[in-house]
Design a protein around this motif. Structure first.
Motif, short mmCIF file in Angstrom:
data_model
loop_
_atom_site.label_atom_id
_atom_site.label_comp_id
_atom_site.label_asym_id
_atom_site.label_seq_id
_atom_site.Cartn_x
_atom_site.Cartn_y
_atom_site.Cartn_z
N ALA A 111 0.85 -1.19 0.00
CA ALA A 111 0.00 0.00 0.00
C ALA A 111 0.88 1.24 0.00
N SER A 112 0.56 2.21 -0.89
CA SER A 112 1.40 3.40 -1.03
C SER A 112 0.55 4.66 -1.06
N TRP A 113 0.97 5.65 -0.29
CA TRP A 113 0.37 6.98 -0.26
C TRP A 113 1.38 7.96 -0.84
N ASP A 114 0.93 8.84 -1.76
CA ASP A 114 1.86 9.72 -2.47
C ASP A 114 2.17 11.02 -1.73
N GLY A 115 1.63 11.21 -0.53
CA GLY A 115 1.89 12.42 0.22
C GLY A 115 0.96 13.56 -0.11
N SER A 116 -0.04 13.28 -0.96
CA SER A 116 -0.95 14.35 -1.38
C SER A 116 -2.40 13.88 -1.39
N SER A 117 -2.74 13.03 -2.39
CA SER A 117 -4.15 12.66 -2.53
C SER A 117 -4.39 11.26 -3.09
N THR A 118 -3.32 10.53 -3.42
CA THR A 118 -3.49 9.25 -4.10
C THR A 118 -3.01 8.10 -3.23
N LEU A 119 -3.89 7.13 -3.03
CA LEU A 119 -3.61 5.91 -2.29
C LEU A 119 -3.83 4.72 -3.21
N THR A 120 -2.83 3.85 -3.32
CA THR A 120 -2.94 2.65 -4.14
C THR A 120 -2.58 1.44 -3.29
N ALA A 121 -3.13 0.28 -3.67
CA ALA A 121 -2.82 -0.95 -2.94
C ALA A 121 -3.11 -2.16 -3.81
N SER A 122 -2.38 -3.22 -3.55
CA SER A 122 -2.60 -4.50 -4.22
C SER A 122 -2.01 -5.60 -3.35
N TYR A 123 -2.43 -6.85 -3.62
CA TYR A 123 -1.78 -7.95 -2.94
C TYR A 123 -1.52 -9.08 -3.92
N VAL A 124 -0.49 -9.86 -3.63
CA VAL A 124 -0.15 -11.06 -4.38
C VAL A 124 -0.44 -12.25 -3.48
N ASP A 125 -1.25 -13.20 -3.97
CA ASP A 125 -1.61 -14.34 -3.14
C ASP A 125 -0.56 -15.45 -3.26
N SER A 126 -0.78 -16.54 -2.55
CA SER A 126 0.20 -17.63 -2.51
C SER A 126 0.39 -18.31 -3.85
N GLY A 127 -0.58 -18.14 -4.75
CA GLY A 127 -0.45 -18.71 -6.09
C GLY A 127 0.19 -17.78 -7.10
N GLY A 128 0.56 -16.56 -6.65
CA GLY A 128 1.22 -15.61 -7.53
C GLY A 128 0.29 -14.66 -8.26
N SER A 129 -1.01 -14.74 -8.01
CA SER A 129 -1.97 -13.86 -8.67
C SER A 129 -2.05 -12.53 -7.94
N THR A 130 -2.15 -11.44 -8.71
CA THR A 130 -2.22 -10.09 -8.15
C THR A 130 -3.65 -9.57 -8.17
N THR A 131 -4.08 -8.99 -7.07
CA THR A 131 -5.39 -8.35 -6.97
C THR A 131 -5.18 -6.88 -6.63
N ASN A 132 -5.71 -6.00 -7.46
CA ASN A 132 -5.61 -4.57 -7.20
C ASN A 132 -6.80 -4.10 -6.38
N PHE A 133 -6.56 -3.26 -5.41
CA PHE A 133 -7.63 -2.67 -4.63
C PHE A 133 -8.35 -1.61 -5.46
N THR A 134 -9.60 -1.33 -5.11
CA THR A 134 -10.39 -0.33 -5.82
C THR A 134 -10.81 0.77 -4.84
N SER A 135 -11.13 1.94 -5.38
CA SER A 135 -11.58 3.06 -4.53
C SER A 135 -12.85 2.69 -3.80
N SER A 136 -13.04 3.25 -2.62
CA SER A 136 -14.16 2.85 -1.80
C SER A 136 -14.59 3.97 -0.87
N SER A 137 -15.85 3.90 -0.46
CA SER A 137 -16.34 4.80 0.57
C SER A 137 -16.34 4.13 1.95
N GLU A 138 -15.81 2.90 1.98
CA GLU A 138 -15.73 2.19 3.26
C GLU A 138 -14.83 2.95 4.24
N VAL A 139 -15.08 2.76 5.51
CA VAL A 139 -14.26 3.36 6.55
C VAL A 139 -13.42 2.28 7.20
#
Length: 232
Positions: A111-139
């Motif tokens: 997970a990376s924050w650019d110091g201004s307004s952009t937050l990105t995140a992803s994870y790689v599972d045990s099988g090597g597949s990558t899942t990108n996070f999406t924008s959300s209104s969740e808290v």
């Protein structure tokens, strides 16, 4: 005189393993020095290899300098089906997993924050597949207490049930701390492998260090590990 040589074959392990730090959802946590604390106006990145377990109001990693400067990797507040990353100042910027269930087994989340307004995140599972996070209104589960923690919020609440293997934290593209939980079996100090000496302090509940250091996980990379096994 006859001599007999007995050769005893020792079977290999079916699965190579690695040591992990295990939190039980009660009082287990790691607290890091203030140099690790998140600052809203600076680039901040966390790479965490762990096996998360779902749970309402659960936090896996948190960092804060004040109530208006917070970072957290957690379950969504009140929703145990979503893994979220949250940056909070006057309002929350949140990204979530685009799936309705938490991945099974070890994942490496970045997970990376650019110091201004952009937050990105992803994870790689045990099988090597990558899942990108999406924008959300969740808290997410955050706290304004100035502290950096693994296994709970920065106010030492909302403890997780999880297994932790690796952690690296950077600020303004400089590594603040790097941790491999294989190196500290049985101790109450998590050693910083960078040159910054930002060692973490382990606090455990009723299970003691034997429970915190008492589990190992399969090593998907296939490399052999030390025979210095933890108790349990």
């Amino acid at each position: 005189n006859l001599k007999f040589t007995v050769v005893k074959k020792i079977p290999a392990l079916n699965t190579k393993t690695k040591q992990v730090a295990t939190t039980d959802g009660s009082d287990d946590e790691v607290v890091f020095p203030s140099a690790m604390d998140f600052e809203y106006d600076k680039q901040y990145s966390v790479t965490l290899t762990f096996d998360p377990t779902t749970g309402t109001n659960t936090c896996f990693f948190a960092s804060s300098t004040a109530s208006n400067s917070r970072f957290a990797i957690s379950m969504a507040n009140g929703d145990a089906s979503k893994l979220v990353v949250t940056v909070r100042q006057s309002s929350s910027t949140t990204v979530e997993t685009p799936v309705a269930s938490i991945p099974s087994g070890m994942i490496t989340l970045t997970a990376s924050w650019d110091g201004s307004s952009t937050l990105t995140a992803s994870y790689v599972d045990s099988g090597g597949s990558t899942t990108n996070f999406t924008s959300s209104s969740e808290v997410g589960i955050t706290s304004g207490t100035a502290r950096t923690t693994l296994g709970c919020r920065s106010n030492l609440a909302s403890h997780s049930i999880a297994k932790y293997l690796l952690l690296t934290v950077t600020k303004d593209n400089t590594v603040l701390g790097s941790y491999d939980f294989q190196n500290d079996i049985g101790t109450t100090t998590v050693q910083d492998l960078s040159t910054n000496n930002n060692d973490g302090t382990v606090t455990v509940g009723s299970g003691g260090t034997e429970t915190f250091w008492g589990q190992r996980v399969a090593d998907a990379s296939g490399s052999l590990v030390s025979a210095d096994y933890a108790t349990g």
